[in-house]
Design an enzyme around this catalytic site. Structure first.
Site, PDB file in Angstrom:
ATOM      1  N   ALA A 146       0.832  -1.205   0.000  1.00 28.53           N
ATOM      2  CA  ALA A 146       0.000   0.000   0.000  1.00 28.53           C
ATOM      3  C   ALA A 146       0.865   1.253   0.000  1.00 28.53           C
ATOM      4  O   ALA A 146       0.628   2.191  -0.762  1.00 28.53           O
ATOM      5  CB  ALA A 146      -0.930  -0.010   1.213  1.00 28.53           C
ATOM      6  N   TYR A 147       1.879   1.279   0.850  1.00 28.28           N
ATOM      7  CA  TYR A 147       2.773   2.431   0.940  1.00 28.28           C
ATOM      8  C   TYR A 147       3.528   2.635  -0.380  1.00 28.28           C
ATOM      9  O   TYR A 147       3.561   3.744  -0.927  1.00 28.28           O
ATOM     10  CB  TYR A 147       3.760   2.221   2.079  1.00 28.28           C
ATOM     11  CG  TYR A 147       4.764   3.335   2.256  1.00 28.28           C
ATOM     12  CD1 TYR A 147       4.412   4.520   2.884  1.00 28.28           C
ATOM     13  CD2 TYR A 147       6.074   3.198   1.796  1.00 28.28           C
ATOM     14  CE1 TYR A 147       5.334   5.544   3.058  1.00 28.28           C
ATOM     15  CE2 TYR A 147       7.004   4.209   1.963  1.00 28.28           C
ATOM     16  CZ  TYR A 147       6.630   5.385   2.594  1.00 28.28           C
ATOM     17  OH  TYR A 147       7.548   6.395   2.757  1.00 28.28           O
ATOM     18  N   ALA A 148       4.115   1.567  -0.902  1.00 31.34           N
ATOM     19  CA  ALA A 148       4.884   1.669  -2.140  1.00 31.34           C
ATOM     20  C   ALA A 148       4.002   2.112  -3.302  1.00 31.34           C
ATOM     21  O   ALA A 148       4.413   2.939  -4.132  1.00 31.34           O
ATOM     22  CB  ALA A 148       5.542   0.328  -2.459  1.00 31.34           C
TER      23      ALA A 148
END
Length: 242
Positions: A146-148
């Protein structure tokens, strides 16, 4: 060679500026004669920093915060969109709510912040915006989908915004600060993950990113739609120091 920046009379909004890189930047802006206004859901420890409680995932909260700054100062010269969350979970086990919340903060929050602030910059025909990405946007990282993904999307968004507002003399650039020792980093990268970053590109301090940010906010940065990264350079410096 020593470099100094003069921010006298300038107003810089920093989202997620209560701690980490944002807090270091806010202190530097104030020290340079400017006014740093932190948008965050928690209050900064530094009482000298002006604070507006804003949840970047809430568009109405953002708009109210921006309006408050413009009403008080009549201008916003710089925007550093640093608010982010960094959960960890494998893709096959990811809670849909975690995915949604990460994109709401990391991607939607930047989009709506830029929309609200850049409208004022366009009207004044002046301004600089800095958005944060990550090396994970290119390499990915196990447990950080999700972050990437949010950080990869921000590169395309910032470059697009830069192309749309360049004729109004508003600049939009991206910084990939590398791995920085912040509370968020320590929470997301305990144990073996921390050792991985230490042994590869190295771990920096929030103050290490302040110089590049001040440069991009300044008139000296005659660039837009660019991605500034310090990961490889920092790895070489830390290994040399060791």
């Amino acid at each position: 060679m020593k470099v100094s920046f003069d921010a006298t009379g300038e107003v810089v909004v920093i989202t997620g500026g209560a701690q980490g890189i944002g807090a270091a930047l806010a202190a530097a802006v104030n020290a340079a004669g400017g006014t740093a206004v932190v948008f965050d859901v928690v209050k900064p420890a530094d009482a000298a920093v002006e604070y507006v409680e804003v949840d970047v995932a809430d568009r109405s909260s953002l708009q109210a915060g921006v309006s408050a700054v413009v009403d008080r100062y009549g201008r916003i010269d710089g925007l550093v969109a640093g608010a982010a969350v960094q959960p960890r979970s494998p893709v096959l086990e990811m809670d849909p709510a975690e995915w949604t919340r990460t994109l709401q903060v990391n991607l939607d929050g930047v989009v709506w912040t830029c929309q609200s602030v850049v409208l004022h910059m366009v009207a004044r025909r002046s301004g600089s915006v800095v958005v944060f990405t990550s090396g994970m946007a290119v390499t990915g990282y196990a447990g950080a989908a999700a972050y990437a993904s949010s950080k990869a999307a921000l590169i395309a968004f910032a470059k697009t915004l830069a192309a749309e507002v360049v004729q109004h003399r508003v600049r939009v650039n991206v910084v990939a600060p590398g791995v920085i020792d912040t509370e968020q980093f320590r929470t997301a990268n305990a144990g073996a993950d921390r050792e991985h970053w230490h042994d590869t590109i190295g771990i920096g301090d929030p103050e290490d990113v302040v110089g590049p940010l001040l440069f991009l906010l300044s008139d000296a940065a005659a660039m837009t739609g660019s991605v500034l990264t310090r990961e490889r350079a920092f790895a070489k410096l830390t290994r040399f120091a060791e």
